[in-house]
Design a protein around this motif. Structure first.
Motif, mmCIF file in Angstrom:
data_model
loop_
_atom_site.group_PDB
_atom_site.id
_atom_site.type_symbol
_atom_site.label_atom_id
_atom_site.label_comp_id
_atom_site.label_asym_id
_atom_site.label_seq_id
_atom_site.Cartn_x
_atom_site.Cartn_y
_atom_site.Cartn_z
ATOM 1 N N VAL A 129 0.873 -1.164 0.000
ATOM 2 C CA VAL A 129 0.000 0.000 0.000
ATOM 3 C C VAL A 129 0.915 1.219 0.000
ATOM 4 O O VAL A 129 1.714 1.393 0.933
ATOM 5 C CB VAL A 129 -0.940 0.034 1.221
ATOM 6 C CG1 VAL A 129 -1.721 1.351 1.253
ATOM 7 C CG2 VAL A 129 -1.901 -1.154 1.205
ATOM 8 N N PHE A 130 0.833 2.029 -1.035
ATOM 9 C CA PHE A 130 1.567 3.288 -1.107
ATOM 10 C C PHE A 130 0.566 4.436 -1.037
ATOM 11 O O PHE A 130 -0.542 4.330 -1.588
ATOM 12 C CB PHE A 130 2.368 3.387 -2.408
ATOM 13 C CG PHE A 130 3.724 2.737 -2.351
ATOM 14 C CD1 PHE A 130 4.872 3.498 -2.154
ATOM 15 C CD2 PHE A 130 3.854 1.364 -2.489
ATOM 16 C CE1 PHE A 130 6.121 2.888 -2.108
ATOM 17 C CE2 PHE A 130 5.097 0.752 -2.438
ATOM 18 C CZ PHE A 130 6.240 1.517 -2.253
ATOM 19 N N VAL A 131 0.934 5.532 -0.369
ATOM 20 C CA VAL A 131 0.000 6.639 -0.168
ATOM 21 C C VAL A 131 0.648 7.971 -0.525
ATOM 22 O O VAL A 131 1.871 8.131 -0.463
ATOM 23 C CB VAL A 131 -0.495 6.688 1.292
ATOM 24 C CG1 VAL A 131 -1.204 5.384 1.661
ATOM 25 C CG2 VAL A 131 0.643 6.972 2.269
ATOM 26 N N GLY A 132 -0.210 8.930 -0.884
ATOM 27 C CA GLY A 132 0.243 10.268 -1.197
ATOM 28 C C GLY A 132 0.505 11.094 0.055
ATOM 29 O O GLY A 132 0.179 10.688 1.176
ATOM 30 N N PRO A 133 1.072 12.293 -0.107
ATOM 31 C CA PRO A 133 1.474 13.112 1.041
ATOM 32 C C PRO A 133 0.314 13.638 1.876
ATOM 33 O O PRO A 133 0.526 14.015 3.037
ATOM 34 C CB PRO A 133 2.250 14.266 0.393
ATOM 35 C CG PRO A 133 1.776 14.307 -1.015
ATOM 36 C CD PRO A 133 1.469 12.898 -1.391
ATOM 37 N N ASP A 134 -0.898 13.682 1.319
ATOM 38 C CA ASP A 134 -2.046 14.172 2.079
ATOM 39 C C ASP A 134 -2.699 13.086 2.925
ATOM 40 O O ASP A 134 -3.710 13.334 3.589
ATOM 41 C CB ASP A 134 -3.104 14.758 1.135
ATOM 42 C CG ASP A 134 -2.611 15.997 0.416
ATOM 43 O OD1 ASP A 134 -1.592 16.570 0.850
ATOM 44 O OD2 ASP A 134 -3.241 16.395 -0.584
ATOM 45 N N VAL A 135 -2.147 11.883 2.889
ATOM 46 C CA VAL A 135 -2.727 10.736 3.600
ATOM 47 C C VAL A 135 -1.861 10.407 4.813
ATOM 48 O O VAL A 135 -0.649 10.229 4.697
ATOM 49 C CB VAL A 135 -2.828 9.513 2.671
ATOM 50 C CG1 VAL A 135 -3.362 8.302 3.435
ATOM 51 C CG2 VAL A 135 -3.720 9.829 1.474
#
Length: 236
Positions: free
Chosen positions: A190-196
């Protein structure tokens, strides 16, 4: 304002091993969003995937067709926009692959299942990242390679490895996901963006997990902006 979101990724091995156990595992995970790799395919594949989703309290928003070896399931009340099955180029003798994208309650989600060939993985990942903007975004799936390899490096340049973020906070190393009976490799992600915001990550174990598939699932608890807050929008 932000809200919790539970995201999981699970290679279901086509539901060929123990479907009852797979249902038990997913019910226990209770995800809001489930990225499936190796969903059931063939003449009855879409029907079986829908039946599986209903049995675990989810619904299919992308599956079959160009999605190929991926599918996206969400909780029934989720608002889904721009759900798409996206084909990937294939060379003779290779498995036909695709990936899923959708905006789920304001979060851009992509599900990917990369191949066994490193050159193909690199080419496919470049296409996968095109519709996944930085910001409120989540990419899940099976990379078929371990940390430190090119796909991980490419993803790490634009997104964050949620299991690694959680491990840094907890002091325990990220858990491997493959094989299910004696996991040694961390290939499901699971990879996430900076707002997460990443709250926690875990890889479930137990008899049902070992019967259900040759992979273990990865489940991650996140906090994301409320729908309508600033977030990355998906391109065409």
């Amino acid at each position: 304002m932000s809200r919790p979101l539970r995201v999981a990724t699970y290679n279901l091995k086509g539901l060929h091993l123990d479907e009852d156990a797979a249902r038990e595992v997913v019910r226990e995970l209770a995800p809001d969003v489930l990225g499936v790799t190796e969903p059931p395919r063939g003449l009855t594949g879409r029907w079986r995937l829908r039946a599986f989703a209903r049995a675990v309290g989810l619904r299919v928003v992308v599956g079959g067709g160009g999605a190929r070896t991926t599918a996206l399931l969400v909780r029934p009340e989720a608002r889904v926009e721009q759900g798409r099955a996206r084909r990937l180029p294939v060379r003779p003798g290779r498995v036909r692959r695709g990936f899923c994208t959708a905006v789920v309650d304001g979060v851009t989600v992509a599900v990917v299942h990369l191949g066994l060939d490193a050159v193909e993985r690199k080419a496919h990942l470049a296409r996968v990242l095109t519709p996944v903007p930085p910001g409120t975004s989540v990419l899940v799936g099976d990379l078929n390679e371990q940390p430190g390899r090119p796909a991980w490096t490419t993803l790490g340049g634009v997104l964050r490895d949620a299991a690694e973020v959680a491990a840094h906070a907890s002091g325990a190393p990220p858990e491997p996901t493959y094989p299910a009976t004696d996991p040694r490799w961390r290939i499901d992600v699971v990879f996430v963006g900076p707002d997460v915001e990443v709250l926690a990550a875990r890889v479930p174990a137990g008899p049902a997990v070992e019967r259900a598939s040759d992979h273990r699932p990865l489940v991650v608890d996140l906090r994301v902006p409320e729908p309508g807050a600033a977030h990355g929008r998906m391109g065409a």
